[in-house]
Design a protein around this motif. Structure first.
Motif: not given
Length: 335
Positions: A35, A75, A78-80, A82-86, A108
């Protein structure tokens, strides 16, 4: 404990064991390192809005326009993007020759959804409609990968539909298989830091959504101090559940794993701070399509293998590409 142990007697996809250096074996470090420190690649994304039959919408972000099979990404809470895995996983799949697309769950994408309802862990009807809409526009989705809440949703879809699932294959990462236990786990010990973070984001999203339209429920956000209380006061009534326990029981993916018949890889860590090891499914709890890739280390959506000056190396990225290649074949035009 690894994939071979959980799938004995079946022809299984060969999953390597995650062996991070000793200093990187701490579950909280695995969870937080990507993250704060993982590099996000730059991608050119094409946005698309799908209109749903109930009057709401789902936004998509397409990464790359290659000719390979389409892979949909779901995701977490509250993912998007910007989530570290995306972005790293989207980039890896695009480089492997696939055509990845990110699906924002309702509300979202940065724009509040229209209806007085929210996304949640069991909203398979949204996934089913997106798959149907893309199929009708001659863009059938071959595979999907879901993270945390999105993984629970994906496994529930695959289990409900079985052989009739529109997807040929799927992958789920760090899934809260038993939602009630996941809520309980986040109320204890160091895991409370994750609850505090997620709860703050949920509250802000709720305020943003109902700042311009009247809320259908009365709630004092200052009295909500746990995710369970949030689900009891907000998630459940907004989405037609009798309460948090009704929501958790009906939507926990553990109940639907036996119905999964199409190839589905589940990557999970026994030290995941979002849930208890006892909730990790055993071989007799899953359907014939499931490949269990259970790791000793990895935290929650971590699975960082090494940290080098050139960047972090993550098991999720290479597993996703390898698994989908094995199930779908080598994408045309891939290197």
């Amino acid at each position: 404990m690894g994939d071979k142990d959980h799938n004995e007697g079946r022809p299984r996809f060969q999953v390597p064991h995650l062996s991070p250096p000793r200093w990187l074996q701490n579950p909280h470090l695995q969870t937080l390192w990507p993250k704060f420190f993982r590099r996000r690649p730059q991608l050119e994304l094409q946005c698309e809005r799908l209109e749903l039959s109930d009057g709401d919408f789902i936004d998509l972000a397409w990464a790359g326009g290659g000719p390979g099979p389409i892979v949909l990404m779901l995701h977490g809470l509250e993912g998007s993007l910007r989530s570290h895995y995306a972005l790293p996983v989207l980039a890896t799949l695009a480089e492997a020759g696939f055509r990845p697309v990110f699906m924002f769950l309702r509300g979202c994408s940065g724009v509040p959804n229209r209806l007085p309802r929210s996304y949640h862990s069991g909203a398979v009807e949204d996934l089913a409609e997106v798959l149907d809409l893309l199929n009708r526009s001659h863009r059938p989705v071959a595979a999907a990968i879901g993270f945390s809440l999105g993984g629970n949703l994906l496994l529930r879809y695959m289990g409900i539909h079985g052989d009739a699932a529109r997807l040929s294959t799927a992958m789920a990462v760090s899934v809260p298989f038993v939602l009630s236990d996941a809520a309980r786990r986040l109320e204890n010990g160091p895991s409370r830091i994750y609850q505090r973070y997620l709860l703050g984001r949920l509250k802000r999203s709720y305020v943003r959504k109902f700042s311009r339209t009247p809320a259908p429920i009365e709630v004092d956000l200052s009295l909500i101090r746990t995710l369970r209380q949030y689900d009891e006061a907000i998630t459940a009534p907004l989405n037609g559940f009798a309460g948090a326990e009704d929501y958790y029981d009906r939507c926990s993916s553990i109940h639907f794993l036996p119905g999964i018949t199409k190839p589905t890889l589940i990557l999970h860590s026994l030290d995941d701070p979002f849930m208890y090891p006892r909730d990790v499914p055993a071989p007799d709890q899953v359907g014939p399509g499931v490949h269990l890739a259970i790791q000793r280390h990895g935290g929650h959506v971590g699975f960082i293998e090494s940290v080098l000056p050139t960047g972090s190396h993550c098991l999720i990225d290479r597993l996703a590409a390898a698994f989908f290649r094995e199930q779908l074949g080598e994408p045309s035009g891939s290197g």
